[in-house]
Design an enzyme around this catalytic site. Structure first.
Site, mmCIF file in Angstrom:
data_model
loop_
_atom_site.group_PDB
_atom_site.id
_atom_site.type_symbol
_atom_site.label_atom_id
_atom_site.label_comp_id
_atom_site.label_asym_id
_atom_site.label_seq_id
_atom_site.Cartn_x
_atom_site.Cartn_y
_atom_site.Cartn_z
ATOM 1 N N SER A 58 -3.606 52.280 37.457
ATOM 2 C CA SER A 58 -3.401 53.723 37.284
ATOM 3 C C SER A 58 -4.659 54.476 36.865
ATOM 4 C CB SER A 58 -2.284 53.986 36.263
ATOM 5 O OG SER A 58 -2.709 53.663 34.957
ATOM 6 N N LYS A 95 -4.214 56.031 29.489
ATOM 7 C CA LYS A 95 -4.108 57.285 30.235
ATOM 8 C C LYS A 95 -5.131 58.293 29.713
ATOM 9 C CE LYS A 95 -0.434 56.294 32.730
ATOM 10 N NZ LYS A 95 -0.812 55.101 33.425
#
Length: 141
Positions: A58, A95
């Site tokens: 990701s 993230k």
């Protein structure tokens, strides 16, 4: 992400080239004068520093790939656009922290891969910024 407490008791000195060119080599490269000590040069808060091996893709848009090692400092105050390790509803994730909607009652944790979801975090989520990624270590071969 599997989180592991770092062991920073041993001193590890490696030869350090002050500058590394991506073009033609310099004759001065034969004269290395410094050493790199990971404890001294990379870890500012050893009691609050952990590392974890990245799982998933990701964050590939920021150069963080599966298998990379993230060095995480839990003592750093987070800021907008920091790469963080966040605990979200029972799971750890790496993230990008987006605080632009904080005044609207939520924040976002953004992926750096268009195929991966972003997370909208509001008051109902079990959420904590666990630490800030200060370094990543990548194995090339």
């Amino acid at each position: 992400m599997e989180l592991i407490k770092g062991e920073f008791k041993e001193k590890l000195d490696l030869q350090f080239a002050p500058s590394i060119r991506a073009g033609f080599p310099s004759p001065a490269d034969d004269y290395l004068s410094e050493s790199l000590d990971f404890n001294r040069d990379m870890i500012k808060h050893p009691e609050a520093t952990f590392y974890g091996r990245v799982k998933g893709d990701s964050m590939i848009g920021l150069g963080i790939e599966e298998g990379d090692i993230a060095v995480i400092d839990r003592s750093i105050e987070t800021e907008h656009s920091d790469i963080v390790v966040a605990y979200i509803n029972g799971d750890f994730n790496v993230k990008l922290l987006d605080l632009t909607h904080k005044k609207d009652g939520y924040i976002e944790l953004k992926s750096a891969n268009p195929k991966s979801p972003n997370f909208r975090i509001d008051e109902y989520d079990n959420f904590q910024v666990w630490g800030v990624v200060i370094w990543t270590i990548k194995k090339w071969k």
